[in-house]
Design a protein around this motif. Structure first.
Motif, PDB file in Angstrom:
ATOM      1  N   LYS A   1      -6.840  -2.845  -1.007  1.00 55.36           N
ATOM      2  CA  LYS A   1      -7.658  -3.426  -2.069  1.00 55.36           C
ATOM      3  C   LYS A   1      -8.653  -4.411  -1.466  1.00 55.36           C
ATOM      4  O   LYS A   1      -8.359  -5.076  -0.474  1.00 55.36           O
ATOM      5  N   ASN A   2      -9.800  -4.512  -2.093  1.00 56.19           N
ATOM      6  CA  ASN A   2     -10.844  -5.393  -1.561  1.00 56.19           C
ATOM      7  C   ASN A   2     -10.391  -6.851  -1.531  1.00 56.19           C
ATOM      8  O   ASN A   2     -10.751  -7.602  -0.616  1.00 56.19           O
TER       9      ASN A   2
ATOM     10  N   PRO B   1      -4.748   2.856   1.853  1.00 56.93           N
ATOM     11  CA  PRO B   1      -5.870   2.179   1.177  1.00 56.93           C
ATOM     12  C   PRO B   1      -5.572   0.694   1.000  1.00 56.93           C
ATOM     13  O   PRO B   1      -4.439   0.300   0.719  1.00 56.93           O
TER      14      PRO B   1
ATOM     15  N   SER C   1       0.855  -1.179   0.000  1.00 57.49           N
ATOM     16  CA  SER C   1       0.000   0.000   0.000  1.00 57.49           C
ATOM     17  C   SER C   1       0.900   1.242   0.000  1.00 57.49           C
ATOM     18  O   SER C   1       2.120   1.140  -0.151  1.00 57.49           O
TER      19      SER C   1
ATOM     20  N   GLN D   1     -12.967   1.698  -1.267  1.00 54.66           N
ATOM     21  CA  GLN D   1     -11.975   0.876  -0.592  1.00 54.66           C
ATOM     22  C   GLN D   1     -12.002   1.191   0.896  1.00 54.66           C
ATOM     23  O   GLN D   1     -12.421   2.272   1.317  1.00 54.66           O
TER      24      GLN D   1
ATOM     25  N   TYR E   1      -9.918   1.969   4.250  1.00 55.57           N
ATOM     26  CA  TYR E   1      -8.628   2.543   4.644  1.00 55.57           C
ATOM     27  C   TYR E   1      -8.286   2.085   6.060  1.00 55.57           C
ATOM     28  O   TYR E   1      -9.159   2.031   6.927  1.00 55.57           O
TER      29      TYR E   1
END
Length: 412
Positions: A224-225, A222, A59, A278, A280
């Motif tokens: 990612k899913n 952030p 990230s 997204q 955080y």
């Protein structure tokens, strides 16, 4: 002579006819070689095996203060001095005087308030004496009847007490204002920006500077899913005393050489970011300004950093290099000497490797060599295997030149 002239042409004609017939009966044939063997593509492969992998989620983010404040003046007056470290980038300790406001007016207010307290106390003493005298007079002249509060001067006594309390409160407020002429650092920190200087007159609530604490900094990251299931988020795992257990995070920056900091996840934000869709998470670095051998330059507010978040430990995963994946959806394997295209589904991916969810099986030979426009079914040879086979066949044969060399030596 005549017979000789007749036979010679006849012989020539007959010989010509026979030669012509022989040529017709035996046409020349072209000596053609066989079709050349098709050259096989040599590829390098890797056997797919089950691996144990510790996920490192990548990230990025920007460094922000954990505690940031706007320093304001709580009293009015002229600034008569500031501390040497009260400049942009200056460090200060908790309780340190950063600026001094002219306190002479406030000293006068304190003295006035002290005088008012003494006056109120004197008035109270006089009123207590009057109340005591009223009670004595009523005992002597009241004929045993119940006296009213007004006769006993109780309201006047309470009013005198109230004036004392009011004067004391005014004194405390004036003393507090006198203390506030010294602008004191609320915590150990650093000056981000400064708005005033010596000689400037400020009023109540004037902004003097923007400061932040240096004990900790935070970075908003952030996620990612697809990475969420591979992480231990602080909101889901709690230890003793309900203290969130944050995963370790390694931060890296190349702003000035190679800089690295070790931190931890401390919390997740309460909602999905509506813009990026997204989640955080927030990581924290403790004591980021501590001098170390690897970090000669302190971290900067607003500095861009890359982060590697320690994720979960996975067992029995099938992992391949990203360079072997074409258009993000398929790879090539070798089966029985030919290429085969395999469509794949990626479970997780970082900048270098991918974990495959489906499409490949353990034991297959994955093609590592970059290929262009190659069709599935193309014959290939695996690098290293043909060389080994050639060496094995070569061991059972005598070199062809040995006999020639030997015979040549005998002739010599």
């Amino acid at each position: 002579m005549t017979l000789k002239k007749i036979l010679l042409p006849t012989v020539i004609v007959i010989a010509t006819v026979l030669a012509f017939n022989f040529i017709l009966a035996n046409p020349p044939e072209a000596q053609r070689g066989g079709a050349p063997k098709t050259a096989k593509i040599v590829v390098e492969t890797q056997k797919l095996e089950a691996l144990q992998y510790h996920v490192q989620v990548e990230s990025y983010g920007v460094v922000k203060p954990r505690t940031q404040s706007i320093l304001v003046a709580q009293v009015s007056g002229q600034i008569i001095s500031i501390a040497a470290q009260f400049r942009e980038g200056g460090f200060f300790e908790q309780g340190e005087v950063l600026a001094q406001i002219d306190d002479r007016d406030h000293l006068a207010d304190v003295k006035t308030a002290q005088a008012n307290v003494l006056t109120a106390q004197q008035t109270l003493l006089e009123e207590e004496a009057r109340a005591q005298q009223a009670f004595t007079d009523w005992q002597r002249l009241g004929n045993g009847q119940q006296a009213s509060n007004l006769v006993l001067r109780k309201p006047q006594l309470e009013a005198a007490k109230a004036k004392v309390l009011s004067a004391q409160a005014a004194l405390e407020k004036s003393q507090l204002n006198l203390e506030r002429t010294k602008v004191i650092a609320p915590y150990a920190g650093r000056v981000l920006s400064k708005n005033v200087d010596v000689g400037q007159v400020v009023s109540n609530n004037s902004q003097l500077a923007e400061i932040y604490a240096t004990d900790k900094v935070e970075i908003r990251l952030p996620i990612k899913n697809k990475d969420l299931e591979l992480m231990d988020l602080p909101e889901q795992f709690r230890g003793a005393g309900n203290t969130p257990l944050g995963s370790p995070v390694l931060f890296h920056s190349d702003l000035v050489g190679e800089q690295n900091w070790q931190g931890n996840l401390v919390r997740t934000e309460g909602a999905i970011d509506t813009g990026a869709q997204q989640l955080y998470v927030v990581a924290q670095i403790n004591d980021p300004y501590k001098a170390t051998a690897t970090n000669k330059y302190p971290i900067k507010i607003g500095q861009y950093v890359k982060a590697q978040i320690s994720g979960r430990e996975l067992s029995g995963v099938l992992m391949i290099p990203n360079a072997t994946i074409y258009q993000g959806s398929y790879v090539y394997i070798v089966e029985q000497g030919v290429l085969k295209r395999k469509d794949i589904v990626i479970r997780w991916q970082n900048s270098q490797q991918s974990i495959i969810a489906s499409g490949l099986e353990f034991g297959q030979q994955l093609v590592l060599t970059p290929l262009g426009q190659v069709s599935s079914g193309t014959a290939v040879s695996i690098k290293g295997q043909d060389q080994i086979r050639g060496q094995e066949g070569f061991k059972g044969q005598e070199p062809r030149n040995d006999g020639a060399k030997k015979s040549g030596g005998a002739n010599s």
